[in-house]
Design a protein around this motif. Sequence first.
Motif, mmCIF file in Angstrom:
data_model
loop_
_atom_site.group_PDB
_atom_site.id
_atom_site.type_symbol
_atom_site.label_atom_id
_atom_site.label_comp_id
_atom_site.label_asym_id
_atom_site.label_seq_id
_atom_site.Cartn_x
_atom_site.Cartn_y
_atom_site.Cartn_z
ATOM 1 N N THR A 1 0.836 -1.197 0.000
ATOM 2 C CA THR A 1 0.000 0.000 0.000
ATOM 3 C C THR A 1 0.878 1.256 0.000
ATOM 4 O O THR A 1 1.746 1.402 0.859
ATOM 5 N N PRO A 2 0.669 2.148 -0.960
ATOM 6 C CA PRO A 2 1.499 3.350 -1.025
ATOM 7 C C PRO A 2 0.852 4.519 -0.278
ATOM 8 O O PRO A 2 -0.304 4.433 0.165
ATOM 9 N N ASP A 3 1.600 5.575 -0.146
ATOM 10 C CA ASP A 3 0.999 6.857 0.225
ATOM 11 C C ASP A 3 0.262 7.353 -1.012
ATOM 12 O O ASP A 3 0.882 7.673 -2.027
ATOM 13 N N PRO B 1 7.238 -15.594 5.893
ATOM 14 C CA PRO B 1 7.388 -14.726 4.722
ATOM 15 C C PRO B 1 6.801 -13.341 4.950
ATOM 16 O O PRO B 1 5.876 -13.174 5.744
ATOM 17 N N PRO B 2 7.336 -12.377 4.252
ATOM 18 C CA PRO B 2 6.742 -11.033 4.312
ATOM 19 C C PRO B 2 5.304 -11.081 3.825
ATOM 20 O O PRO B 2 4.938 -11.948 3.019
ATOM 21 N N PRO B 3 4.495 -10.171 4.294
ATOM 22 C CA PRO B 3 3.083 -10.195 3.882
ATOM 23 C C PRO B 3 2.918 -9.935 2.389
ATOM 24 O O PRO B 3 3.683 -9.196 1.778
ATOM 25 N N ILE B 4 1.923 -10.577 1.838
ATOM 26 C CA ILE B 4 1.558 -10.351 0.437
ATOM 27 C C ILE B 4 0.074 -10.049 0.409
ATOM 28 O O ILE B 4 -0.729 -10.762 1.026
ATOM 29 N N GLY B 5 -0.315 -9.021 -0.285
ATOM 30 C CA GLY B 5 -1.723 -8.693 -0.342
ATOM 31 C C GLY B 5 -1.965 -7.514 -1.261
ATOM 32 O O GLY B 5 -1.050 -7.020 -1.928
ATOM 33 N N PRO B 6 -3.192 -7.060 -1.293
ATOM 34 C CA PRO B 6 -3.530 -5.964 -2.212
ATOM 35 C C PRO B 6 -3.022 -4.610 -1.691
ATOM 36 O O PRO B 6 -2.898 -4.406 -0.484
ATOM 37 N N ALA B 7 -2.782 -3.724 -2.630
ATOM 38 C CA ALA B 7 -2.489 -2.350 -2.231
ATOM 39 C C ALA B 7 -3.713 -1.746 -1.567
ATOM 40 O O ALA B 7 -3.608 -0.959 -0.628
ATOM 41 N N THR C 1 -4.493 6.614 1.809
ATOM 42 C CA THR C 1 -3.721 5.540 2.430
ATOM 43 C C THR C 1 -2.325 6.037 2.792
ATOM 44 O O THR C 1 -1.761 6.903 2.129
ATOM 45 N N HIS C 2 -1.807 5.434 3.829
ATOM 46 C CA HIS C 2 -0.472 5.796 4.324
ATOM 47 C C HIS C 2 0.377 4.531 4.334
ATOM 48 O O HIS C 2 -0.009 3.515 4.923
ATOM 49 N N ALA C 3 1.500 4.594 3.678
ATOM 50 C CA ALA C 3 2.343 3.404 3.568
ATOM 51 C C ALA C 3 2.989 3.041 4.894
ATOM 52 O O ALA C 3 3.294 1.876 5.151
ATOM 53 N N GLY C 4 3.239 4.035 5.718
ATOM 54 C CA GLY C 4 3.936 3.771 6.967
ATOM 55 C C GLY C 4 5.413 3.555 6.780
ATOM 56 O O GLY C 4 6.101 3.055 7.674
ATOM 57 N N TYR C 5 5.906 3.916 5.624
ATOM 58 C CA TYR C 5 7.320 3.646 5.318
ATOM 59 C C TYR C 5 7.962 4.884 4.720
ATOM 60 O O TYR C 5 7.519 5.387 3.693
ATOM 61 N N VAL C 6 8.981 5.380 5.382
ATOM 62 C CA VAL C 6 9.789 6.477 4.862
ATOM 63 C C VAL C 6 11.247 6.033 4.956
ATOM 64 O O VAL C 6 11.776 5.877 6.063
ATOM 65 N N PRO C 7 11.885 5.783 3.843
ATOM 66 C CA PRO C 7 13.251 5.269 3.930
ATOM 67 C C PRO C 7 14.177 6.240 4.635
ATOM 68 O O PRO C 7 14.123 7.454 4.409
#
Lengths: 926, 482
Positions: free
Chosen positions: A524-526, A822-828, A856-862
């Motif tokens: 899921t992206p921002d 495994p890392p999660p796999i699913g829909p954006a 939506t918020h990805a929750g990820y900022v590198p």
Amino acid sequence: MTRRALALAALALAACNKGSAGPAFRLAEPSSLAVFWGISHKNPGLLHPYVAVANTGQDELVVFDPVDDSTVAAPIDIRPLSIPTPDPRPALVASARFGLTSSPPATDQPDLLVAVSAGATSLQLIRTWADTSAAANPDPGLAVDANDSPLSVDLGAEVIDLRAMPEVDGTGAIVPDRAWAVASLIGGTLAVVEYQLTETSDSSGPIAPVSGAATLQDLGFEALSLAVDPSPSGNAAMAVTLDQRSGGYPQNPYYLYAASLDPISGSTYGVAQLDMRGTPGAWPVRAIDAHAPTRLVAAYTLRERQTSYRGGYIQENAPTVDDTDLAADGGDFNDTAASRVYAYLDPQSCGPKTAVACGVAVLDPAAGDVLEDPWNPGASPKQYLPPMAVAAQPLALVPGTPPAQAPSTTDSTSDFEHYPYMAIIAGGSRITTGVLVMPSADGRIYYADLARWELPGNQYEVATFGVETQVTAFRASGSDSPQIALYKPAVEPIYSNYFATNTSAALEPSSLAAAFVRVTPGFTPDDLWSVTYQGYLPDFVDDRVAEVEDAGNGQLRVALQSGSGSTATQVVNVFDPAYGVRVGDIVELRTTPILFGNPPDYACPDVSQTDPSTGTYFKAIEGKIVSVDKPDASHPGGSLVLTTADCVPLKLGITPTCEVLTYGPWTSKPGCWAELRGASLPVRIRAGGGGAPDDTARDGKDLVVVATDAGYMGRATTVSGNTQGDPNYPSFSADSASEAALVALCPLMPFDPLTVPDSCDESCRRTCEQAAIARRVRRRHLVSAYCAQDDTTCTSNFSFADFRFPSFVYPTASDPLAEPYPPPIGPAIAFSVGVYTVAATAPDLLVRDTQILITTHAGYVPSSRYGAGTNYGAGARPFGAVTFDRSADSNWSKQGDGVRFYVPYVGNTVLDVSPSHFNSDTHVLR
Amino acid sequence: MTLTARGTHGYGSPLSVRSLLTRASPLALSLLLACAKAGLQPAPKLDWLHYPAWMAAYADQDQLLVVNIDQDLAFSDGWVTGFDRGSDTPGTGVVLGGADVPNVAGKIMVLDPATAGACSGAFGQFQPPLALVAGRTESALYQIPLPLPTTPGQKVASNRIGLDPFSAAEPYGLAYTCGADLVPRAWVGFQAGAGDVGYVSQVDLRANPITGADVVEVNVGIGTPRSFAYDAAHDRLYFTGKEYLLRGALRWIDVGQGCKTFDGGVQDESQGGCHVDVGWDLGAVLRGAEPNEIQLSSDVSPCTAGGYTGDCRRAYISVRIYDADLAHLSGTRPSSDIGGMLWVVELPEGGLGRPDPQVVQMLDVGVTAGDVHVIPRAGQRDLVAVTVLDDGLLWLYDDESGTMVKVIGSNAVGLPPLGHKPTAIVSKDLGNGVVRLFVSSFEDHFVTAVDVPVADPSAAQVATGTDGNGNVVPLRWKGNTP
């Protein structure tokens, strides 16, 4: 305070150099760095590490000491030592250690240092050894021969990249007192220059090229980037004996890697592995398939994470080490090290339009392929680890070894014992076994956790604190007309406390429906998602010029282009399913009298004028697409055959109606449709909406889904209501799970208007559309943490992940710590959608442009390091990087500094950064 | 309200501090000019070079036209100095006549039968050969009949076309198009626009410049334009633009039937006017990147990037790098640069009726990347010459090999052989496998010739001639400048 005042204050602050003591660096467009050991008057008589800077704007090299970040001063102590280069604009410098001899001791050996200028073909040797000539210059300088001519070697062509390394023999052993400088040249040639260090009983030096000419090898491809594996030789066995030269000798000294946009060994796109055990000029070349052309390459050998829960990072602030039996520590990393190659894929050859995701691919040189997905070994077809996604285009890839004296924990400053581990600091601190530093085009320096194949984030996608992957905002339709609403899932609660108070809701039109949207960490992206009835297709929301023709049977043919045939311009490939144009969609034909020569009996609506009765612009006459025709000679992008449009469902005042007089078919202007033949006018395209616009059915409506950044996402079809949620949840899912299968069924990918097969009908185009969408919602980040709590909580009760991310696969074995996880796999994004009637007396028709919005918020900022800007923000145009381990010699008393990275920026700056320290520990060298 | 994703043009941003500064600068310049002219400055010296900025060549008569912008306002006007481009005489060169233009003039271009294309016949009042010069302080376009007189100091009268912009000032960049409708159009970009909005004036050259030119003022969105390049095959006029809020875009106008003025003098695409595209942001590719000058490749060649097939044209763009961090903080672009590049960009047609720019090369050239000049070669991709003002460099890029093959910088004693601030480039094919470049030095007031063997451009060097004493010296012209 005004912005100008702020700027002045910032400038005043910027005047303070927080980086170094001694003469200012006097940097002017620094472009390349190399760490070397040599002799200077700063440390008289001692071999010491220095950094050579290609100070491009001053046509010189300058030298500084990486132990204390101070310059080596010139004899006149007001500026740094300058080494003018024979050719202007020095652009690349490289250094290498020579092979050891037993006598004199290794620590006496100066390094090879060479430089080359932009547009030049001459490789210049720089003196790093003690000058015993009559002049007896105590500092590094231009190496010259007996005639005072520069000791340079002509390479025969301009240089693309330059590396230096110890020389190896046919067995792979390092040859004493020899080193190579290797340059990739334009035209696909590799040049190798051999240097020899002369040693006597009382001195080391001079260094000189063995031959006056380079050995050339025709590669058959142009190497854009060269790399050798810098991981120290002890990394695999973890029985390391390092000397004070940080890192010792490389673990795999006989492989040279090259990135290229060209096919390697005939047809493979990826990275070339050259075996330097062969004869220079004839090094065997082996292709490693990266599945796409590559621009940058790096290599490293390390112990990667375990595939179990223990391989995640959240709890890793100290390595789980059994000092007496490292290989059996039962810890978080594999017991044996693996050689890896990292390649930045050409961004123009990857991405949603291609079969390959963009980023830094992790390659397995042993397999000659992309690293297999460790959670799906042996699958058929082979499953691959996705590339490490990057936030901006990397301009260099530089691996960093763990410090020779590594801290015992991520917050230790006094206890150093756990080589080969290193700490990195992102959203939290963690332990890893290798990093890859990436100065990038946005001015920031990102870094990858190589053990976990990811760029660590400043936030956690899965966390009980911060803002994990989630829906952060939901705007309801909010009208008294029928609304778009979401169904509560019948199973698998998705998120938050909604269910505690809304257990009976089945179809939720309000913002509480945010809880019914499924999101997936890593996918899921921002983004801002719109779900709209008869909304515009995102690529056709603005005017596009179109030519209109008579298609017979009262129909019109519309081609989105200007002019016709081979001279047509502004051609839109409407047949390309990726844009989402379907049969049944609506074309707005935006007529104005001026387009028709201002006839006195103008027969069409004038969309440039406002309707006095409503105060809004007149609407366009519309046509409904009955056929999407493939490209032909007259219509190079394809064309749309239109019939007169259906009525338009809307609400005029309080009355719902399906309007035809001044909307859609414009029956009040019956002559207009015929007038459109031959016209050239702007058009826009809306989704058809599914079904008849004047029916009151609640299912079968097609709502167009658009992600503001990611683009067209298809149509969500409304389904009939249930009393307790939708058992078939979700009815709409933007996911990539079926990408390969869909692409295999689509003959239009990649889309080439010149080769469209006759066989691809509307059904085929729908399949292609789904394939294109699947590519837009691929994994964006490999999430390596699944639980934000401690071991006990996570392994006994996956409540957090279970509660919010039901798509996770959970361990079921008795030892969940050891089971692959495994890392999660699913829909954006996924949901079930329906039409909600506000009240029994409310209007029945679903009105055009009824819409919900989901944020939506990805929750990820590198995480990144930065500070080269005037205000210590991100600078502009970084170049490469070099690494230096300040813990290597305890006499320096810099163990806490660990491994540092130096990055030159065009704005007269070199940054000194470390992934092991906060960004506040970044030093600016100017 | 319905939210429609994408499609935002970014027009209509509120007035900012930046826009006030933008508005203030032409005002200040005008006041300065007024003061200068009130002081009875001397008339232009047509046989001098005085801050030579832009140049053009009238090939038929082998004339080199140099625009002196009189930056220090030492004279009452700027002027154009003519030289015999074929002369090998160093020193003064062979000076021709000239023409007056306003102080601080903009760019110059020559329209002759070769460059005017299919529109070079008798189209109304458009009668090439002529030169066009943008008059920055006068908001006008000047037509200079060609050839220039051969007598040094003799002046030719120019025609003034008033642009009379409503929202813009300082005409600077120039372009010419001749599309399928066979209308010769000149395009003039303005360096200043209200609210930092960019404006371009379209001038129908068929109209009588004296009695009233047909001028359309086109709003091209945020960011003022700098340099133009026309792709005739796609009827597309590319232009570079100044940075705005860290965005530095390559934009384009799909010319079609030209831009048209409707109600209120507003050009409106929806009523059949030209399409102005929001373009492609270089700043999103590389932080701090701002396009400056642009030239298109002389021919198309097979596409190499982005998975595109068929033939592509390339754009060669000099890119200025500024401190984006400071720009972000201060709200305005810093006046100075910190670096510069040459970008090579392929321009394949994407699927949505617009080009899909693909970066092929990004090459560092130094601080303040300036003019770009394309040297065609038979059977090979172009050679490209680039000036770098602050670092005093001339680069030669070989697009066949994809690399810089030559840089002419400071000599052994640290002096720049092309002078300080090398600015504009004009070329001449000498016919012996050598192309001669003429490079103006803005600060040193001369023009230097550089000979480029096209088969081995790495052997390029400053051309030489023999002075009156029989000495071989660099071929450098300064007219009768003292």
